[in-house]
Design a protein around this motif. Structure first.
Motif, mmCIF file in Angstrom:
data_model
loop_
_atom_site.group_PDB
_atom_site.id
_atom_site.type_symbol
_atom_site.label_atom_id
_atom_site.label_comp_id
_atom_site.label_asym_id
_atom_site.label_seq_id
_atom_site.Cartn_x
_atom_site.Cartn_y
_atom_site.Cartn_z
ATOM 1 N N ALA A 1 46.787 -46.014 -34.097
ATOM 2 C CA ALA A 1 46.328 -44.700 -34.553
ATOM 3 C C ALA A 1 45.088 -44.199 -33.841
ATOM 4 O O ALA A 1 44.810 -43.000 -33.851
ATOM 5 N N ILE A 2 44.322 -45.119 -33.225
ATOM 6 C CA ILE A 2 43.025 -44.761 -32.660
ATOM 7 C C ILE A 2 42.937 -45.220 -31.209
ATOM 8 O O ILE A 2 43.307 -46.345 -30.880
ATOM 9 N N ASN A 3 42.461 -44.325 -30.358
ATOM 10 C CA ASN A 3 42.210 -44.669 -28.958
ATOM 11 C C ASN A 3 40.723 -44.894 -28.757
ATOM 12 O O ASN A 3 39.896 -44.213 -29.371
ATOM 13 N N CYS A 4 40.389 -45.835 -27.890
ATOM 14 C CA CYS A 4 39.000 -46.134 -27.537
ATOM 15 C C CYS A 4 38.806 -45.873 -26.053
ATOM 16 O O CYS A 4 39.647 -46.257 -25.244
ATOM 17 N N SER A 5 37.700 -45.215 -25.710
ATOM 18 C CA SER A 5 37.397 -44.989 -24.296
ATOM 19 C C SER A 5 35.884 -44.925 -24.107
ATOM 20 O O SER A 5 35.161 -44.460 -24.989
ATOM 21 N N PRO A 6 35.398 -45.400 -22.953
ATOM 22 C CA PRO A 6 33.951 -45.372 -22.714
ATOM 23 C C PRO A 6 33.436 -43.945 -22.618
ATOM 24 O O PRO A 6 34.094 -43.072 -22.068
ATOM 25 N N ASP A 7 32.245 -43.705 -23.219
ATOM 26 C CA ASP A 7 31.568 -42.429 -23.015
ATOM 27 C C ASP A 7 31.240 -42.296 -21.531
ATOM 28 O O ASP A 7 31.131 -43.309 -20.832
ATOM 29 N N PRO A 8 31.047 -41.078 -21.039
ATOM 30 C CA PRO A 8 30.731 -40.897 -19.615
ATOM 31 C C PRO A 8 29.524 -41.708 -19.131
ATOM 32 O O PRO A 8 29.502 -42.152 -17.997
ATOM 33 N N CYS B 1 41.539 -39.785 -32.311
ATOM 34 C CA CYS B 1 42.864 -39.850 -32.914
ATOM 35 C C CYS B 1 43.888 -39.964 -31.785
ATOM 36 O O CYS B 1 43.875 -39.169 -30.847
ATOM 37 N N ALA B 2 44.766 -40.952 -31.882
ATOM 38 C CA ALA B 2 45.767 -41.169 -30.841
ATOM 39 C C ALA B 2 46.786 -40.031 -30.782
ATOM 40 O O ALA B 2 47.401 -39.817 -29.744
#
Length: 138
Positions: A80-87, A96-97
């Motif tokens: 349900a949730i995507n994780c990605s590094p901040d810039p 939200c995926a």
């Protein structure tokens, strides 16, 4: 649980269905003020859905009091949730995926006595609580 179906809307469509505060946080990656969110100190049984698209994100039994000033969860629902590094690479954003709505950030290794040693620091405005006994949660 399978990944949610992607939801695509134009900026105008999002503005039509979200409050100005929801739009700022969910679509423009804003943050509500510390300690002001509706769900910061809220611990009823149910599910927290994305306020933008309604996708279930968190079960209430994964919510805990971290003292950070925002709702904290130790894990989201699978897929349900995507994780990605901040810039800047200093934090990890959670979205939200399904619709890509900004939820907040996840922090790991803070020493909370939770099964994952992770804290999903979530804006209350980004989620909508559905009580466990509600027809919408069944």
């Amino acid at each position: 649980m399978a990944a949610p179906t992607p939801i695509h809307k134009s900026e105008e469509e999002w503005r039509a269905i979200l409050s100005p505060e929801q739009f700022t946080i969910l679509r423009q990656k804003g943050t509500e003020m510390k300690g002001t969110g509706e769900y910061n100190k809220f611990y009823e049984e149910g599910i927290y859905n994305c306020a933008g698209c309604g996708t279930p994100l968190y079960k209430s039994d994964t919510k805990f009091d971290s003292g950070c000033g925002w709702p904290a969860f130790f894990e989201g629902l699978p897929g349900a949730i995507n994780c990605s590094p901040d810039p800047d690479g200093r934090r990890t954003e959670i979205t939200c995926a399904a619709c890509g709505g900004h939820l907040g950030h996840v922090f790991k290794g803070e020493g909370f006595k939770t099964p994952t040693d992770a804290r999903h620091c979530v804006n209350s405005v980004s989620v909508k609580f559905i009580p466990a006994n509600s027809p919408a949660s069944l």
